[in-house]
Design a protein around this motif. Structure first.
Motif, PDB file in Angstrom:
ATOM      1  N   ASP A 183       0.866  -1.293  -0.282  1.00 58.26           N
ATOM      2  CA  ASP A 183      -0.275   0.048  -0.099  1.00 58.26           C
ATOM      3  C   ASP A 183       0.870   1.298  -0.204  1.00 58.26           C
ATOM      4  N   CYS A 184       0.541   2.411   0.064  1.00 57.69           N
ATOM      5  CA  CYS A 184       0.959   3.313  -0.283  1.00 57.69           C
ATOM      6  C   CYS A 184       1.619   4.372   1.080  1.00 57.69           C
ATOM      7  N   SER A 185       0.882   3.678   2.181  1.00 57.75           N
ATOM      8  CA  SER A 185       0.564   4.364   3.431  1.00 57.75           C
ATOM      9  C   SER A 185       2.272   5.103   3.801  1.00 57.75           C
ATOM     10  N   GLY A 186       3.200   4.526   3.639  1.00 52.92           N
ATOM     11  CA  GLY A 186       4.560   4.672   4.145  1.00 52.92           C
ATOM     12  C   GLY A 186       5.409   5.359   2.881  1.00 52.92           C
ATOM     13  N   VAL A 187       5.206   5.476   1.713  1.00 50.71           N
ATOM     14  CA  VAL A 187       5.242   7.061   0.482  1.00 50.71           C
ATOM     15  C   VAL A 187       5.450   8.309   0.865  1.00 50.71           C
ATOM     16  N   PRO A 188       6.829   8.301   0.807  1.00 54.02           N
ATOM     17  CA  PRO A 188       6.716  10.058   1.663  1.00 54.02           C
ATOM     18  C   PRO A 188       6.031  10.693   0.330  1.00 54.02           C
ATOM     19  N   ALA A 189       5.385  11.697   0.666  1.00 55.98           N
ATOM     20  CA  ALA A 189       4.725  12.173  -0.309  1.00 55.98           C
ATOM     21  C   ALA A 189       5.209  13.478  -1.665  1.00 55.98           C
ATOM     22  N   LEU A 190       7.015  13.923  -0.795  1.00 59.03           N
ATOM     23  CA  LEU A 190       7.085  14.553  -1.633  1.00 59.03           C
ATOM     24  C   LEU A 190       8.278  13.793  -2.508  1.00 59.03           C
ATOM     25  N   PHE A 191       8.274  11.780  -2.530  1.00 61.73           N
ATOM     26  CA  PHE A 191       8.913  11.247  -3.815  1.00 61.73           C
ATOM     27  C   PHE A 191       8.660  11.084  -5.116  1.00 61.73           C
ATOM     28  N   LYS A 192       9.029  11.027  -5.538  1.00 58.38           N
ATOM     29  CA  LYS A 192       8.809  11.262  -7.593  1.00 58.38           C
ATOM     30  C   LYS A 192       9.280  10.481  -8.717  1.00 58.38           C
ATOM     31  N   GLY A 193       9.901   9.129  -7.631  1.00 59.60           N
ATOM     32  CA  GLY A 193       9.873   8.034  -8.318  1.00 59.60           C
ATOM     33  C   GLY A 193       8.751   7.546  -9.283  1.00 59.60           C
ATOM     34  N   CYS A 198      -0.136  -2.631  -4.393  1.00 60.36           N
ATOM     35  CA  CYS A 198      -0.966  -3.305  -4.728  1.00 60.36           C
ATOM     36  C   CYS A 198      -2.387  -2.127  -4.206  1.00 60.36           C
ATOM     37  N   GLU A 199      -2.051  -1.109  -4.272  1.00 59.82           N
ATOM     38  CA  GLU A 199      -3.743  -0.200  -3.881  1.00 59.82           C
ATOM     39  C   GLU A 199      -3.581   0.926  -4.887  1.00 59.82           C
ATOM     40  N   LYS A 200      -4.628   1.077  -5.840  1.00 63.49           N
ATOM     41  CA  LYS A 200      -4.779   1.621  -6.662  1.00 63.49           C
ATOM     42  C   LYS A 200      -5.447   3.170  -6.294  1.00 63.49           C
ATOM     43  N   LYS A 201      -3.860   3.707  -6.605  1.00 64.11           N
ATOM     44  CA  LYS A 201      -4.129   5.330  -5.656  1.00 64.11           C
ATOM     45  C   LYS A 201      -2.931   5.991  -6.329  1.00 64.11           C
ATOM     46  N   ARG A 202      -3.496   7.827  -6.431  1.00 71.12           N
ATOM     47  CA  ARG A 202      -3.181   8.621  -7.018  1.00 71.12           C
ATOM     48  C   ARG A 202      -2.185   9.343  -5.744  1.00 71.12           C
ATOM     49  N   LEU A 203      -0.736   9.721  -6.239  1.00 67.32           N
ATOM     50  CA  LEU A 203       0.804  10.446  -5.246  1.00 67.32           C
ATOM     51  C   LEU A 203       0.207  11.279  -6.836  1.00 67.32           C
ATOM     52  N   LEU A 204       1.009  12.682  -5.277  1.00 64.01           N
ATOM     53  CA  LEU A 204       1.171  13.806  -6.049  1.00 64.01           C
ATOM     54  C   LEU A 204       2.396  14.275  -6.443  1.00 64.01           C
ATOM     55  N   ASN A 205       3.208  13.272  -6.481  1.00 68.23           N
ATOM     56  CA  ASN A 205       4.802  13.362  -7.521  1.00 68.23           C
ATOM     57  C   ASN A 205       4.968  12.172  -7.933  1.00 68.23           C
ATOM     58  N   ALA A 206       4.848  11.075  -7.704  1.00 66.68           N
ATOM     59  CA  ALA A 206       4.937  10.150  -7.740  1.00 66.68           C
ATOM     60  C   ALA A 206       4.443   9.226  -9.408  1.00 66.68           C
ATOM     61  N   THR A 207       4.557   8.062  -9.864  1.00 66.59           N
ATOM     62  CA  THR A 207       3.879   7.234 -10.629  1.00 66.59           C
ATOM     63  C   THR A 207       4.274   5.935 -10.410  1.00 66.59           C
ATOM     64  N   VAL A 208       2.478   6.207  -9.579  1.00 63.93           N
ATOM     65  CA  VAL A 208       2.215   4.751  -9.166  1.00 63.93           C
ATOM     66  C   VAL A 208       1.327   3.251 -10.396  1.00 63.93           C
ATOM     67  N   LEU A 209       2.229   2.615  -9.907  1.00 65.99           N
ATOM     68  CA  LEU A 209       1.756   1.227 -11.267  1.00 65.99           C
ATOM     69  C   LEU A 209       1.193   0.196 -10.115  1.00 65.99           C
ATOM     70  N   PHE A 210      -0.328  -0.395 -10.258  1.00 65.85           N
ATOM     71  CA  PHE A 210      -0.505  -0.871  -9.661  1.00 65.85           C
ATOM     72  C   PHE A 210      -1.376  -2.486 -10.669  1.00 65.85           C
ATOM     73  N   MET A 254       0.700  -4.767 -14.796  1.00 62.12           N
ATOM     74  CA  MET A 254       0.689  -3.279 -13.689  1.00 62.12           C
ATOM     75  C   MET A 254       0.295  -1.945 -14.217  1.00 62.12           C
ATOM     76  N   SER A 255      -1.233  -1.270 -14.482  1.00 62.75           N
ATOM     77  CA  SER A 255      -1.377  -0.561 -14.881  1.00 62.75           C
ATOM     78  C   SER A 255      -1.080   0.595 -13.774  1.00 62.75           C
ATOM     79  N   VAL A 256      -0.549   2.341 -15.031  1.00 64.24           N
ATOM     80  CA  VAL A 256      -0.610   3.338 -14.241  1.00 64.24           C
ATOM     81  C   VAL A 256      -1.638   3.667 -13.481  1.00 64.24           C
ATOM     82  N   SER A 257      -1.827   4.524 -12.008  1.00 66.68           N
ATOM     83  CA  SER A 257      -2.877   4.906 -11.221  1.00 66.68           C
ATOM     84  C   SER A 257      -2.655   6.209 -12.216  1.00 66.68           C
ATOM     85  N   GLU A 258      -4.741   6.417 -12.817  1.00 63.15           N
ATOM     86  CA  GLU A 258      -4.824   8.408 -12.398  1.00 63.15           C
ATOM     87  C   GLU A 258      -5.764   8.768 -11.935  1.00 63.15           C
ATOM     88  N   ASP A 259      -6.529   7.779 -10.815  1.00 60.91           N
ATOM     89  CA  ASP A 259      -7.496   8.174  -9.937  1.00 60.91           C
ATOM     90  C   ASP A 259      -7.393   9.431  -8.566  1.00 60.91           C
TER      91      ASP A 259
END
Length: 259
Positions: A183-193, A198-210, A254-259
């Motif tokens: 899940d994305c709970s431990g991912v820093p908000a400023l992370f840009k990688g 396994c969680e469909k979630k959009r992060l501010l700076n990162a590209t999320v593949l789920f 694995m898809s890019v989360s855009e939601d």
């Protein structure tokens, strides 16, 4: 062991409803044996007076009542003691292996690449070595420090690679190219990688593949209850029944989360 649950709707005719007043709910269990894993139980039940007979199901499930695999839409009677089984080890292992395959295709510079792996319960200790030639810089966030410190010594002696092991994520995680976390709970908000999760979630700076999508072998698929989560079912087979063939499972995509 665990149990699967299939619910069928009883006919809503007047005679059927009247009959329900004089008979107990129909609930029975069948032991399922499949080559390559320990047995599990399939519980079949009919609705009774228009409701799922949860207490009778709990009675039949007995000691396995907290290890159920059934439709995600079924609302459980909390007083029955029945619980859905939530797989922990297999989703993370499948995620890691899927992420490794994608990283390999990306062909990023191994020496410059860094991966942060969130593995609280040390489910990946037999797999981490596989990432060494793709990401020379490895960070492990875990509660099992002693287990990973032992693995770290082995990797250093074998490859000269020394993973950074920590009990909580620090600012160092921001330097990672990739993060692997269920899940994305431990991912820093400023992370840009890139975050593999396994969680469909959009992060501010990162590209999320789920993903959570897998394909089950037919011998298992036919026992999957309608509406049940395939990954949790496979996880129960792997974690509770020793189905080793799932140890190298990958997600279908694995898809890019855009939601």
């Amino acid at each position: 062991m665990f149990f699967t649950l299939n619910i069928s709707e009883r006919k809503k005719s007047f005679s059927a409803c009247l009959g329900d007043c004089f008979r107990r709910p129909e609930v029975y269990a069948e032991k399922i044996s499949i080559e390559g894993c320990l047995p599990f139980y399939q519980i079949n039940a009919q609705t009774h007076k228009g409701k799922v007979p949860w207490r009778e199901i709990a009675f039949v499930a007995d000691k396995l009542c907290r290890r159920g695999i059934f439709s995600e839409t079924l609302r459980i009677d909390e007083t029955s003691g029945i619980k859905r089984y939530e797989s922990k080890a297999l989703p993370l292992r499948t995620l890691f292996l899927s992420a490794k395959d994608i990283i390999k295709k990306l062909r990023t510079d191994c020496v410059k690449s860094c991966i942060a792996i969130f593995d609280e319960n040390a489910y990946l200790t037999d797999l981490v070595e596989e990432i060494v030639f793709l990401c020379a810089n490895i960070q492990i966030i875990t509660s099992c420090m002693d287990v990973y410190e032992k693995l770290g010594k082995q990797l250093f002696e074998k490859y000269g690679v020394s993973p950074v092991i920590m009990c909580e994520p620090t600012s160092e995680v921001l330097k990672s190219t990739y993060i692997v976390s269920v899940d994305c709970s431990g991912v820093p908000a400023l992370f840009k990688g890139i975050v593999f999760t396994c969680e469909k979630k959009r992060l501010l700076n990162a590209t999320v593949l789920f993903s959570r999508e897998i394909t089950l072998p037919e011998k298992f698929e036919k026992y999957l209850p309608n509406g049940a989560d395939k990954l949790n079912f496979a996880g129960a087979l792997y974690e509770l029944c020793g189905a080793k063939e799932f140890s190298q499972l990958r997600f279908n995509d694995m898809s890019v989360s855009e939601d």
